[in-house]
Scaffold this motif. Structure first.
Motif, short mmCIF file in Angstrom:
data_model
loop_
_atom_site.label_atom_id
_atom_site.label_comp_id
_atom_site.label_asym_id
_atom_site.label_seq_id
_atom_site.Cartn_x
_atom_site.Cartn_y
_atom_site.Cartn_z
N TYR A 74 0.92 -1.14 0.00
CA TYR A 74 0.00 0.00 0.00
C TYR A 74 0.95 1.18 0.00
O TYR A 74 1.67 1.37 0.97
CB TYR A 74 -0.78 -0.07 1.30
N PHE A 241 -4.39 4.48 15.21
CA PHE A 241 -5.28 4.37 14.05
C PHE A 241 -5.46 2.92 13.60
O PHE A 241 -6.42 2.60 12.91
CB PHE A 241 -4.75 5.25 12.90
N TYR A 245 -9.20 2.14 12.63
CA TYR A 245 -9.60 1.84 11.26
C TYR A 245 -8.83 0.70 10.62
O TYR A 245 -9.40 -0.13 9.92
CB TYR A 245 -9.43 3.10 10.39
N PHE A 246 -7.50 0.69 10.80
CA PHE A 246 -6.71 -0.09 9.87
C PHE A 246 -6.77 -1.61 10.04
O PHE A 246 -6.93 -2.35 9.08
CB PHE A 246 -5.25 0.40 9.84
N SER A 287 -16.31 -0.14 7.94
CA SER A 287 -15.47 0.26 9.08
C SER A 287 -16.26 0.89 10.23
O SER A 287 -15.81 0.87 11.37
CB SER A 287 -14.35 1.18 8.61
N ASP A 349 -19.31 6.81 11.44
CA ASP A 349 -18.14 6.40 10.66
C ASP A 349 -16.93 6.47 11.59
O ASP A 349 -16.96 7.12 12.63
CB ASP A 349 -17.95 7.29 9.43
N ASP A 350 -15.85 5.79 11.16
CA ASP A 350 -14.68 5.72 12.04
C ASP A 350 -13.80 6.96 11.91
O ASP A 350 -13.08 7.31 12.82
CB ASP A 350 -13.85 4.48 11.71
N SER A 351 -13.82 7.59 10.72
CA SER A 351 -12.98 8.78 10.56
C SER A 351 -13.49 9.61 9.41
O SER A 351 -14.21 9.12 8.53
CB SER A 351 -11.51 8.38 10.31
N LEU A 352 -13.12 10.87 9.46
CA LEU A 352 -13.51 11.80 8.40
C LEU A 352 -12.20 12.45 7.97
O LEU A 352 -11.52 13.06 8.80
CB LEU A 352 -14.49 12.81 9.00
N VAL A 353 -11.80 12.27 6.73
CA VAL A 353 -10.47 12.71 6.31
C VAL A 353 -10.60 13.94 5.40
O VAL A 353 -10.43 15.06 5.84
CB VAL A 353 -9.70 11.55 5.63
N ARG A 354 -10.94 13.72 4.16
CA ARG A 354 -11.19 14.86 3.26
C ARG A 354 -12.65 15.30 3.32
O ARG A 354 -13.01 16.35 2.84
CB ARG A 354 -10.88 14.48 1.81
N GLY A 355 -13.48 14.42 3.84
CA GLY A 355 -14.91 14.74 3.96
C GLY A 355 -15.72 14.40 2.72
O GLY A 355 -16.93 14.57 2.71
N THR A 356 -15.08 13.85 1.69
CA THR A 356 -15.81 13.58 0.45
C THR A 356 -16.84 12.46 0.64
O THR A 356 -17.96 12.55 0.15
CB THR A 356 -14.86 13.23 -0.71
N THR A 357 -16.45 11.40 1.36
CA THR A 357 -17.38 10.28 1.57
C THR A 357 -18.62 10.78 2.31
O THR A 357 -19.75 10.55 1.88
CB THR A 357 -16.70 9.15 2.40
N VAL A 390 0.78 5.39 7.52
CA VAL A 390 -0.62 5.43 7.09
C VAL A 390 -0.72 6.48 5.98
O VAL A 390 -0.15 7.56 6.09
CB VAL A 390 -1.59 5.78 8.24
N ASP A 391 -1.44 6.14 4.94
CA ASP A 391 -1.57 7.04 3.81
C ASP A 391 -2.64 8.09 4.11
O ASP A 391 -3.81 7.89 3.82
CB ASP A 391 -1.97 6.22 2.56
P1 AMP Z 1 -12.84 10.94 3.33
O1 AMP Z 1 -13.86 10.71 2.28
O2 AMP Z 1 -11.53 11.44 2.75
O3 AMP Z 1 -13.31 11.80 4.48
O4 AMP Z 1 -12.45 9.50 3.92
C1 AMP Z 1 -13.14 8.97 5.01
C2 AMP Z 1 -13.38 7.49 4.79
O5 AMP Z 1 -12.18 6.82 4.41
C3 AMP Z 1 -13.85 6.85 6.07
O6 AMP Z 1 -15.01 6.10 5.75
C4 AMP Z 1 -12.72 5.95 6.52
O7 AMP Z 1 -13.21 4.69 6.94
C5 AMP Z 1 -11.82 5.79 5.32
N1 AMP Z 1 -10.39 5.99 5.64
C6 AMP Z 1 -9.85 6.70 6.63
N2 AMP Z 1 -8.50 6.68 6.58
C7 AMP Z 1 -8.17 5.91 5.52
C8 AMP Z 1 -6.93 5.50 4.93
N3 AMP Z 1 -5.75 5.85 5.43
N4 AMP Z 1 -6.99 4.71 3.83
C9 AMP Z 1 -8.17 4.34 3.30
N5 AMP Z 1 -9.37 4.70 3.81
C10 AMP Z 1 -9.38 5.48 4.90
#
Ligand code: AMP
Length: 452
Positions: A74, A241, A245-246, A287, A349-357, A390-391
């Motif tokens: 990965y 993490f 999540y992982f 997740s 959800d377990d995390s919100l990263v970029r918020g797109t999902t 972690v990416d």
């Molecule tokens: P985002 O759409 O960028 O906010 O991504 C959030 C979603 O991606 C969440 O549903 C997480 O479960 C998942 N996620 C969080 N961290 C990672 C990661 N490092 N690699 C792949 N998926 C992730």
């Protein structure tokens, strides 16, 4: 993130390694490889793609010998190119050496420049290759000593398996960022990133390799194992993490069952971020499922699978037209309107990263008739990038790096948004695992220098 797996002295070592990598596929889907040995030369096969596509019985039958190590990639450093797929195998004064690595070395760039000045020629852009060059330059005449000398020069995160014709060595960096566990299959030692690989091959979990521990299996001495602590003592900094999540929920990581930890995170989230008057708790699968079960139990709000995940999404869903790309989240996550219509939802959800999902999902939930959406995240805001394997995207892409919770709520379009506190996360994560977590992605508190 990546996965590593190794087994010594076993019949069908390559086959078992293939199965182990299969169980660890969630840790890396870009490429995979295995190197095996019958005690003299190495046999290697690696390629891009998924484990099940790369290996078949014909390929595995050519990976001879009773000892093997394998890797799922990965890409977190070095990019997704075929020369970065592991195992790396190199020949030097110590004979051939194979290596697989999970984690990121934080001083790899500096070391690479230095090694190149001194004449080393790199074949990949992966940080892992640095370790091989440092071993090759060592004056030590034994893999174990050369490896220790090499690792004393690197910093950052590494769980490694190193193989030559005499030894299989398993080693974890002194902070223990990434997991690595030991098991036995019919008395033969097995190493894996997560215990779920042992379940599949019928191996018994023995214990975690301790942070800073090096375990050496002597292939010529009936696979006897010895353990060393060759590095200066450092406080453990295991990646929290992994628990969020992982790791796979059926794994036992850092001495605790991931499923139970995630469920407890959901219970803690319900305490900290209640959603009174909601009709149902629904997870973002897969997740978010375990935290949602915990939230539902603690809040006494019914749990429903209001979103169904498709398991058939090709990783290569590449569509040039934006209008078609927008279907991406819906292709993976589809709301069940009969379940959610007219209802007030707690979405976990377990995390919100970029918020797109979250943004797209919330729009789809509204289209499907949800009356209100209370988004709850079973981790704190992801405010900082990870440099230890972690990416995560750059700071500029991390929504919580520059936006307050209210702004994020408005961006994703939820009626309310609540995150778990860092204190809450660490309290739950340390219940079984003890203290000593890296939480830099949530706090910016980096345990070791992040730049080269
Ligand atoms: P985002 O759409 O960028 O906010 O991504 C959030 C979603 O991606 C969440 O549903 C997480 O479960 C998942 N996620 C969080 N961290 C990672 C990661 N490092 N690699 C792949 N998926 C992730």
């Amino acid at each position: 993130m990546c996965a590593i797996f190794g087994i010594a002295g076993a019949d069908e070592a390559a086959n078992l390694t293939y199965l182990g990598l299969h169980a660890l596929q969630h840790r890396g889907q870009e490429g995979a490889g295995i190197v095996s040995t019958e005690g003299t030369k190495p046999f290697i096969h690696k390629d891009r793609g998924l484990v099940g596509d790369i290996f078949n019985s014909e390929v595995i039958s050519k990976l001879k010998g009773h000892t093997a190590i394998g890797h799922n990639r990965y890409s977190t450093t070095g990019g997704n190119t075929s020369e970065n797929i592991q195992p790396f195998v190199m020949k030097g004064s110590l004979g051939w050496i194979g290596i697989v690595h999970n984690g990121n070395l934080t001083n790899a760039e500096t070391l690479t420049k230095q090694l190149e000045k001194e004449g080393s020629i790199f074949q990949s852009t992966s940080d892992t290759e640095v370790v091989l060059h440092l071993i090759a330059k060592s004056q030590k005449r034994d893999l174990r000593e050369a490896l220790v000398q090499a690792l004393k020069q690197v910093d950052g995160a590494y769980s490694l398996l190193v193989l030559n014709s005499s030894f299989l060595v398993a080693v974890r960096d002194p902070r223990g960022f990434r997991p690595l566990v030991l098991g036995y299959k019919e008395g033969k030692p097995v190493f894996a990133s997560e215990s779920t690989a042992f379940d599949l091959i019928g191996a018994q979990y023995e214990r975690e390799i301790a942070p800073g521990e090096m375990m050496v299996v002597s292939l010529s001495e009936n696979n006897s194992i010895s353990s060393f602590f060759p590095f200066a003592n450092t406080a453990p900094k295991r990646c929290v993490f992994e628990q969020v999540y992982f790791a796979r929920p059926d794994s036992f990581v850092f001495n605790s069952t991931v499923y139970q930890t995630r469920k407890n995170l959901g219970k803690q989230l319900a305490k900290e971020q209640p959603a009174p008057n909601a009709d149902m708790v629904i997870p973002v699968p897969d997740s978010g499922v375990y935290a949602a079960i915990g939230y539902s139990e603690a809040a006494k709000i019914p749990f429903e699978m209001g979103i169904i995940r498709s398991h058939y999404i090709g990783r290569t869903f590449i569509e040039p037209r934006q209008s078609i790309r927008d279907f991406g989240v819906k292709l993976k996550l589809n709301p069940v309107s009969e379940v959610i219509r007219g209802k007030s939802l707690v979405v976990i959800d377990d995390s919100l990263v970029r918020g797109t999902t979250s943004k797209k999902l919330i729009a789809h939930l509204r289209e499907a008739g949800a009356r209100a959406i209370h988004l709850r995240i079973s981790a704190p805001p992801t405010t900082h990038p990870c440099f230890y394997g972690v990416d995560t995207p750059t700071t500029a892409e991390l929504l919580a790096a520059t936006n307050c919770v209210e702004k994020i709520r408005s961006f994703v379009g939820a009626d309310s948004l609540g995150y778990l506190s860092l204190e809450g996360l660490l309290t739950v994560a340390s219940e079984k695992s003890g203290d000593g977590f890296c939480h830099a992605c949530f706090s910016g508190d980096y345990p070791c220098p992040t730049s080269n």
